[in-house]
Write an enzyme that holds these catalytic residues in place. Structure first.
Site, PDB file in Angstrom:
ATOM      1  CG  ASP A   8      -1.594   1.261   1.502  1.00  7.20           C
ATOM      2  OD1 ASP A   8      -2.356   1.702   0.622  1.00  7.20           O
ATOM      3  OD2 ASP A   8      -1.373   1.861   2.581  1.00  7.20           O
ATOM      4  CG  MET A   9       1.574   3.747  -2.987  1.00  2.00           C
ATOM      5  SD  MET A   9       1.321   4.689  -4.515  1.00  2.00           S
ATOM      6  CE  MET A   9       1.978   6.287  -4.083  1.00  2.00           C
ATOM      7  CG  ASP A  10      -1.471   7.745   0.318  1.00  2.00           C
ATOM      8  OD1 ASP A  10      -0.773   8.764   0.338  1.00  2.00           O
ATOM      9  OD2 ASP A  10      -2.037   7.317  -0.713  1.00  2.00           O
ATOM     10  N   GLY A  43      -5.289   2.757  -3.511  1.00  2.00           N
ATOM     11  CA  GLY A  43      -6.594   3.264  -3.905  1.00  2.00           C
ATOM     12  C   GLY A  43      -6.479   4.442  -4.860  1.00  2.00           C
ATOM     13  CE  LYS A 195      -5.130  -0.882  -1.682  1.00  2.00           C
ATOM     14  NZ  LYS A 195      -4.161  -0.242  -0.768  1.00  2.00           N
ATOM     15  CG  ASP A 218      -2.369   2.537   6.378  1.00  2.00           C
ATOM     16  OD1 ASP A 218      -2.747   3.618   6.845  1.00  2.00           O
ATOM     17  OD2 ASP A 218      -2.471   2.263   5.166  1.00  2.00           O
ATOM     18  CG  ASN A 221      -7.655   0.934   1.352  1.00  2.00           C
ATOM     19  OD1 ASN A 221      -7.193   1.110   2.468  1.00  2.00           O
ATOM     20  ND2 ASN A 221      -7.115   1.490   0.287  1.00  2.00           N
TER      21      ASN A 221
END
Length: 272
Positions: A8-10, A43, A195, A218, A221
């Site tokens: 995941d990114m953020d 996302g 995902k 985190d 999603n």
């Protein structure tokens, strides 16, 4: 041996300054040099991910990216789509009506019009700023039922969004994948998209099985992919529910948690 890492990114790959730390960058580079595939799973729209893909040099003909929470998965270099399950204008209109009744705002991602909202608001502005997008004010009632909408979101101040979530008709959960990606973002996706489905599509394409996959995240999603993976890793800064379903909790995104998890599971180096 683990063959695929999905990030995941953020809140996971990116620290609070929306930066990839040098420690994390080096760990990802080392994993890739050791033959491990690294996939960014967000996302965000692809436009909001491209600079980080470039920074990590994830741009080869056998590299893949998952965006819009799994609604779209494609090869980074060739643009070949290997998973594509999106929504439509009929759904966007339904969700917009619910948002209006419950006191939230709404925006959506249209394949034709980009980021659209019937009423500009501070949370859609956050979406636009994070991803470098232009906001287009658009009357959702003018959307054709079969208009290609990738996903629709109800957005609101966090406490208000919590209230909205508690008031959603239960039957919506049978018709949409509904995930909270941030305290102020609630996403409505095609029911065949999340995902976990997206990462499973990549693993199948590459000939890997779930036991060979590590996923890190985190937020809600990320749950589907954490549950799919052989090892699901939650960040220390993750939502409590995310931590509960994880197999392992690493350090926070501000303490190089991704790097520490890579070092542990790929290189057998226990975090200090």
């Amino acid at each position: 041996m683990y063959k695929l890492i999905a990030l995941d990114m953020d809140g996971t790959l990116l620290n609070s300054e929306k930066v990839i730390s040098q420690e994390t960058k080096e760990a990802i580079s080392a994993a890739r040099a050791a033959g491990v595939k690294v996939v960014l799973a967000s996302g965000r729209p692809l436009e909001g991910m491209q600079s980080k893909l470039d920074e990590l040099e994830i741009n080869g003909e056998d590299d893949f990216v998952l965006f819009y929470n799994g609604s779209m998965v494609q090869n980074v270099s060739t643009k070949e789509v290997i998973h594509n399950e999106i929504s439509n204008g009929k759904s966007a209109k339904e969700i917009a009506d619910i948002a209006e009744k419950l006191g939230g705002y709404v925006h959506a991602f249209s394949k034709v019009h980009g980021l659209i909202t019937p009423q500009n608001n501070e949370y859609t502005a956050i979406e636009a700023r994070i991803n470098g997008l232009t906001i287009n004010e658009y009357d959702f009632s003018q959307l054709e039922d079969d208009h290609e909408v990738i996903k629709t979101m109800i957005v609101a101040e966090p406490s208000k969004l919590t209230e909205i979530i508690s008031q959603l008709p239960q039957e919506l959960h049978s018709r949409y994948t509904i995930v909270q990606s941030a305290p102020f973002f609630l996403e409505f996706l095609n029911p065949n998209s999340n995902k976990g489905v997206g990462i499973a599509a990549i693993a199948k394409h590459l000939g890997f099985n779930a036991e060979e996959v590590i996923c890190m995240g985190d937020a809600e999603n990320d749950h589907h992919m954490l549950e799919y993976a052989g090892v699901g890793v939650a960040m220390e800064n993750a939502m409590d529910e995310t931590k509960r379903i994880a197999d392992y909790i690493t350090a926070s995104n501000d303490e190089h948690g991704v790097a520490k998890a890579i070092n542990k599971f790929i290189f057998n180096v226990e975090p200090a």
